[in-house]
Design a protein around this motif. Structure first.
Motif, PDB file in Angstrom:
ATOM      1  N   ILE A 204       0.960  -1.407   0.105  1.00 46.41           N
ATOM      2  CA  ILE A 204      -0.217  -0.266   0.021  1.00 46.41           C
ATOM      3  C   ILE A 204       1.233   1.055  -0.034  1.00 46.41           C
ATOM      4  CG2 ILE A 204      -2.070  -1.172   1.310  1.00 46.41           C
ATOM      5  CD1 ILE A 204      -0.678  -0.004   3.653  1.00 46.41           C
ATOM      6  N   ASN A 205       0.394   2.330  -0.181  1.00 47.92           N
ATOM      7  CA  ASN A 205       0.924   3.592   0.120  1.00 47.92           C
ATOM      8  C   ASN A 205       0.560   4.023   1.401  1.00 47.92           C
ATOM      9  OD1 ASN A 205       2.243   5.760  -1.217  1.00 47.92           O
ATOM     10  ND2 ASN A 205       0.877   6.833  -2.236  1.00 47.92           N
ATOM     11  N   ASN A 206      -0.267   4.278   1.469  1.00 46.63           N
ATOM     12  CA  ASN A 206      -1.339   4.844   2.477  1.00 46.63           C
ATOM     13  C   ASN A 206      -2.750   3.776   3.558  1.00 46.63           C
ATOM     14  OD1 ASN A 206       0.057   7.371   2.030  1.00 46.63           O
ATOM     15  ND2 ASN A 206      -1.369   7.692  -0.175  1.00 46.63           N
ATOM     16  N   LEU A 207      -2.698   4.059   5.027  1.00 45.31           N
ATOM     17  CA  LEU A 207      -3.712   3.328   5.088  1.00 45.31           C
ATOM     18  C   LEU A 207      -4.822   4.477   6.048  1.00 45.31           C
ATOM     19  CD1 LEU A 207      -4.449  -0.893   6.317  1.00 45.31           C
ATOM     20  CD2 LEU A 207      -5.001   2.223   8.016  1.00 45.31           C
ATOM     21  N   GLN A 208      -6.110   4.469   5.771  1.00 39.80           N
ATOM     22  CA  GLN A 208      -7.371   5.406   6.480  1.00 39.80           C
ATOM     23  C   GLN A 208      -7.858   4.928   7.530  1.00 39.80           C
ATOM     24  OE1 GLN A 208      -7.829   8.748   3.452  1.00 39.80           O
ATOM     25  NE2 GLN A 208      -6.886   8.284   1.766  1.00 39.80           N
ATOM     26  N   TRP A 209      -8.339   5.347   8.341  1.00 43.83           N
ATOM     27  CA  TRP A 209      -9.578   4.515   8.845  1.00 43.83           C
ATOM     28  C   TRP A 209      -9.863   6.087   8.729  1.00 43.83           C
ATOM     29  CZ3 TRP A 209      -9.755   0.489  11.567  1.00 43.83           C
ATOM     30  CH2 TRP A 209      -9.178  -0.610  11.395  1.00 43.83           C
TER      31      TRP A 209
ATOM     32  N   LEU B  20      -4.799   9.371   8.479  1.00 44.66           N
ATOM     33  CA  LEU B  20      -4.179   8.668   7.178  1.00 44.66           C
ATOM     34  C   LEU B  20      -2.629   8.250   8.140  1.00 44.66           C
ATOM     35  CD1 LEU B  20      -4.167  10.025   3.901  1.00 44.66           C
ATOM     36  CD2 LEU B  20      -1.906   9.487   4.968  1.00 44.66           C
ATOM     37  N   ILE B  21      -1.818   7.287   8.000  1.00 47.19           N
ATOM     38  CA  ILE B  21      -0.886   6.731   7.670  1.00 47.19           C
ATOM     39  C   ILE B  21      -0.186   6.194   7.017  1.00 47.19           C
ATOM     40  CG2 ILE B  21      -1.456   4.633   8.988  1.00 47.19           C
ATOM     41  CD1 ILE B  21       0.676   4.586  11.435  1.00 47.19           C
ATOM     42  N   ARG B  22       1.138   6.860   5.864  1.00 49.35           N
ATOM     43  CA  ARG B  22       1.811   6.748   5.118  1.00 49.35           C
ATOM     44  C   ARG B  22       1.785   5.453   5.846  1.00 49.35           C
ATOM     45  NH1 ARG B  22       0.714  11.022   2.662  1.00 49.35           N
ATOM     46  NH2 ARG B  22       0.761  12.788   3.662  1.00 49.35           N
ATOM     47  N   SER B  23       3.085   5.158   4.350  1.00 48.70           N
ATOM     48  CA  SER B  23       3.630   3.319   4.647  1.00 48.70           C
ATOM     49  C   SER B  23       4.594   3.582   5.145  1.00 48.70           C
ATOM     50  CB  SER B  23       3.399   2.720   3.073  1.00 48.70           C
ATOM     51  OG  SER B  23       4.661   4.047   2.152  1.00 48.70           O
ATOM     52  N   ASN B  24       5.054   4.409   5.159  1.00 48.82           N
ATOM     53  CA  ASN B  24       6.193   4.638   5.745  1.00 48.82           C
ATOM     54  C   ASN B  24       6.470   4.762   7.390  1.00 48.82           C
ATOM     55  OD1 ASN B  24       5.974   7.375   5.747  1.00 48.82           O
ATOM     56  ND2 ASN B  24       8.111   7.633   4.759  1.00 48.82           N
TER      57      ASN B  24
END
Lengths: 115, 110
Positions: free
Chosen positions: B29-34, B48-52
């Motif tokens: 993934i690139n980003n994961l959001q809730w 939003l949390i980025r993959s890094n």
């Protein structure tokens, strides 16, 4: 952020008819999307509404059934055509503002019941 | 399919307790959001949390991301009745469109 309104908020339609749902954003946005949420389920992306060109449909959704328009950067419509009871769902539009990366802002949804 | 899974499907806790929800996904993934969805309404973006990134906070929310396990968790601390809602994770892989998980229905009991 962006404020998104949808019309109508709900409707009860007869089998075989069509309904057009409107989505209005209070600011210009790059991307707009249409989702379907069946009762008790998650969201499924129907299509990406592209400004000035045809929408990009996801697998399982076709233009003849779900024609989409996007005449400008703040407005889009989704038509549900030749409806059947299986089309009873909540339809949501969302927008992705230019300065918010991948965050999406959602409208309140249109609750459609087909009898 | 890319669609993620969330667990538990439903969670019921007492007001003031902490609530933890988990999300797993299948591809990079690139980003994961809730997102949160109150009954029958539109979704509200939470975080939003980025993959890094490995962890992110926003008020009473704490999100972690473990890309090696392809999983994320959302922790809501000191829960309130107003937190009663469905919570969805959503992932993107650079294509801008989102794929949503199945959701967790959270009920906060007074």
């Amino acid at each position: 952020s962006a404020v998104i309104s949808q019309k109508p908020s709900r409707d009860i339609c007869q089998r075989g008819t069509s309904l057009t749902i409107q989505c209005q954003v209070d600011s210009q946005v790059t991307m707009m999307f249409w989702y379907r949420q069946q009762p008790g389920q998650s969201l499924t992306l129907i299509a990406t509404a592209n400004q000035g060109s045809e929408a990009t449909y996801e697998s399982g959704f076709v233009i003849d059934k779900f024609p989409i328009s996007r005449p400008n950067l703040t407005f889009s419509t989704l038509t549900v055509s030749n409806m059947s009871p299986e089309d009873s769902s909540i339809y949501l539009c969302s927008a992705q503002p230019r300065d918010r990366g991948y965050e999406q802002y959602f409208g309140p949804g249109t609750r459609l019941t087909v009898t | 399919s890319q669609q993620g899974e969330e667990d538990p499907q439903a969670l019921s806790i007492q007001e003031g307790e902490n609530a933890t929800m988990n999300c797993s996904y299948k591809t990079s993934i690139n980003n994961l959001q809730w997102y949160r969805q109150n009954s029958g309404r539109g979704l509200v973006h939470l975080i939003l949390i980025r993959s890094n990134e490995r962890e992110k906070h926003s008020g009473r929310l704490r999100v972690t991301l473990d890309t090696s396990k392809k999983s994320s968790s959302l922790l809501i601390t000191a829960s309130r009745a107003a937190d009663t809602a469905s919570y969805f994770c959503a992932t993107d892989w650079g294509a801008q469109k989102l794929v949503f998980g199945q959701g967790t229905r959270l009920t906060i009991n007074p």
